[in-house]
Design an enzyme around this catalytic site. Structure first.
Site, PDB file in Angstrom:
ATOM      1  N   LYS A 106       0.776  -1.331  -0.005  1.00 17.86           N
ATOM      2  CA  LYS A 106       0.026  -0.121   0.209  1.00 17.86           C
ATOM      3  C   LYS A 106       0.773   1.370   0.355  1.00 17.86           C
ATOM      4  O   LYS A 106       0.436   2.403  -1.177  1.00 17.86           O
ATOM      5  CB  LYS A 106      -1.386   0.338   1.275  1.00 17.86           C
ATOM      6  CG  LYS A 106      -1.652  -0.998   1.118  1.00 17.86           C
ATOM      7  CD  LYS A 106      -2.562  -1.416   1.996  1.00 17.86           C
ATOM      8  CE  LYS A 106      -4.065  -2.796   2.208  1.00 17.86           C
ATOM      9  NZ  LYS A 106      -4.631  -2.698   3.403  1.00 17.86           N
ATOM     10  N   GLN A 122      -4.815  -1.886   9.858  1.00 17.18           N
ATOM     11  CA  GLN A 122      -4.905  -2.915   9.219  1.00 17.18           C
ATOM     12  C   GLN A 122      -4.648  -4.286   9.686  1.00 17.18           C
ATOM     13  O   GLN A 122      -4.841  -3.945  10.982  1.00 17.18           O
ATOM     14  CB  GLN A 122      -3.173  -2.874   8.930  1.00 17.18           C
ATOM     15  CG  GLN A 122      -2.972  -4.251   8.259  1.00 17.18           C
ATOM     16  CD  GLN A 122      -3.202  -4.179   6.740  1.00 17.18           C
ATOM     17  OE1 GLN A 122      -3.093  -3.828   5.740  1.00 17.18           O
ATOM     18  NE2 GLN A 122      -3.841  -5.671   6.469  1.00 17.18           N
ATOM     19  N   ASP A 182     -11.323   2.252   4.683  1.00 14.82           N
ATOM     20  CA  ASP A 182     -11.679   0.727   4.610  1.00 14.82           C
ATOM     21  C   ASP A 182     -12.933   0.650   4.141  1.00 14.82           C
ATOM     22  O   ASP A 182     -13.352  -0.587   4.363  1.00 14.82           O
ATOM     23  CB  ASP A 182     -10.691   0.027   5.308  1.00 14.82           C
ATOM     24  CG  ASP A 182      -9.605  -0.481   5.200  1.00 14.82           C
ATOM     25  OD1 ASP A 182      -9.712  -1.433   3.452  1.00 14.82           O
ATOM     26  OD2 ASP A 182      -8.984  -1.181   5.999  1.00 14.82           O
TER      27      ASP A 182
END
Length: 301
Positions: free
Chosen positions: A61, A105, A128
């Site tokens: 990322k 994450q 997200d």
């Protein structure tokens, strides 16, 4: 977008190539934003612990951000950190005007409550798409989330760009995680598929899956889906990426999908590889969501 293969086998969807096309357009918009405003989108990533797969994803990322000109910051916390440590990191980025997207994450270590952590994430920066309000709006007909989760969004984007018909088709999603399975099933319903979710307590999963026109597997179990699970001519999207030890590889491991690729490619009409399928698309969708967030927060059109 398509990578042809020999013999009468499935068309392989090249997620890497498609993601490069998407990233090229994102980079153009970032350059335009910098030219007009003197600012670029900013993404913050919070990584807790030392899971090998999570480290790989975060690295990918950050590299992708550099490619398109998006600013990125990473906060790394030890596996045994307190819940408040993660919350504090999130709240710092919530207040930072140069950050337009925040990504925690997942999965977090077991002693940390993901729900509590995600609840303190600023809704407008939830690139997200895991905030309860974003997930809820995704589930409710007639409402739109600010952000759609990246992996499910990438799966649907691959299907649409490859010309796979979704409306009215039978779709099976294997796995019901909040990260992939659940939002993927919701997105497929939004595109008017008839969706069945397979999970650990499902009876006769092979039989149910073998009736599907579209199979999306996100169980995280290597080679779970064998050739005899797949209907002839079905479309197979493999989200699984499990690191398996392989000393012949440079890193000492290789990524293996949920689908037994060698068997499935002889039955399916369209299939994604692992790696090089859904993974690059997930990253591209994260960059897209971050750009959308920055444009919204900076009133840039």
């Amino acid at each position: 977008m398509f990578a042809a293969v020999n013999e009468q086998t499935a068309v392989v969807l090249d997620g890497k190539l498609t993601s490069m096309e998407i990233k090229s357009k994102i980079a153009d918009e970032v350059r335009q934003m910098k030219k007009c405003l003197g600012k670029v989108p900013g993404l913050a990533v919070i990584l807790v612990g030392e899971r090998k797969d999570s480290q790989i994803y975060v690295h990918n990322k950050i590299m992708a951000c550099e490619e398109v000109g998006i600013k990125s910051l990473v906060t790394e916390l030890p596996t045994d950190c307190a819940e408040t440590d993660v919350q504090n990191a999130v709240m710092r980025f919530n207040k930072d005007p140069s950050i337009h997207g925040i990504l925690v994450q997942l999965p977090l270590p077991q002693h940390l409550d993901e729900e509590i952590v995600l609840d303190c994430l600023c809704l407008e920066k939830d690139v997200d798409g895991f905030h309860p309000l974003n997930m809820g709006n995704l589930a409710i007909k007639g409402r739109e989330p600010l952000f759609t989760p990246c992996t499910p969004k990438g799966c649907i984007e691959l299907l649409i760009r490859s010309g796979v018909e979704i409306m009215g088709k039978k779709a099976v999603v294997i796995g019901r995680s909040n990260i992939v399975g659940l939002p993927t099933s919701l997105l497929l319903q939004r595109h008017h598929a008839t969706v069945t979710v397979i999970h650990a307590f499902t009876e006769n999963p092979e039989e149910i899956t073998s009736e599907a026109d579209i199979v999306v597997s996100a169980a995280g179990v290597p080679n779970l889906v064998r050739g005899n699970w797949i209907k002839t001519g079905a479309t197979v999207i493999d989200v699984g990426t499990t690191p398996v030890e392989d000393l012949s590889c440079d890193d000492g491991y290789r990524l293996v999908g949920d689908v037994c690729y060698e068997e499935a490619i002889k039955v399916a009409s369209v299939i994604t590889p692992v790696p090089g399928g859904v993974g690059p698309m997930t990253v591209a969708m994260l960059l897209f969501n971050t750009l959308v967030s920055a444009k919204r927060l900076l009133n840039f059109t």
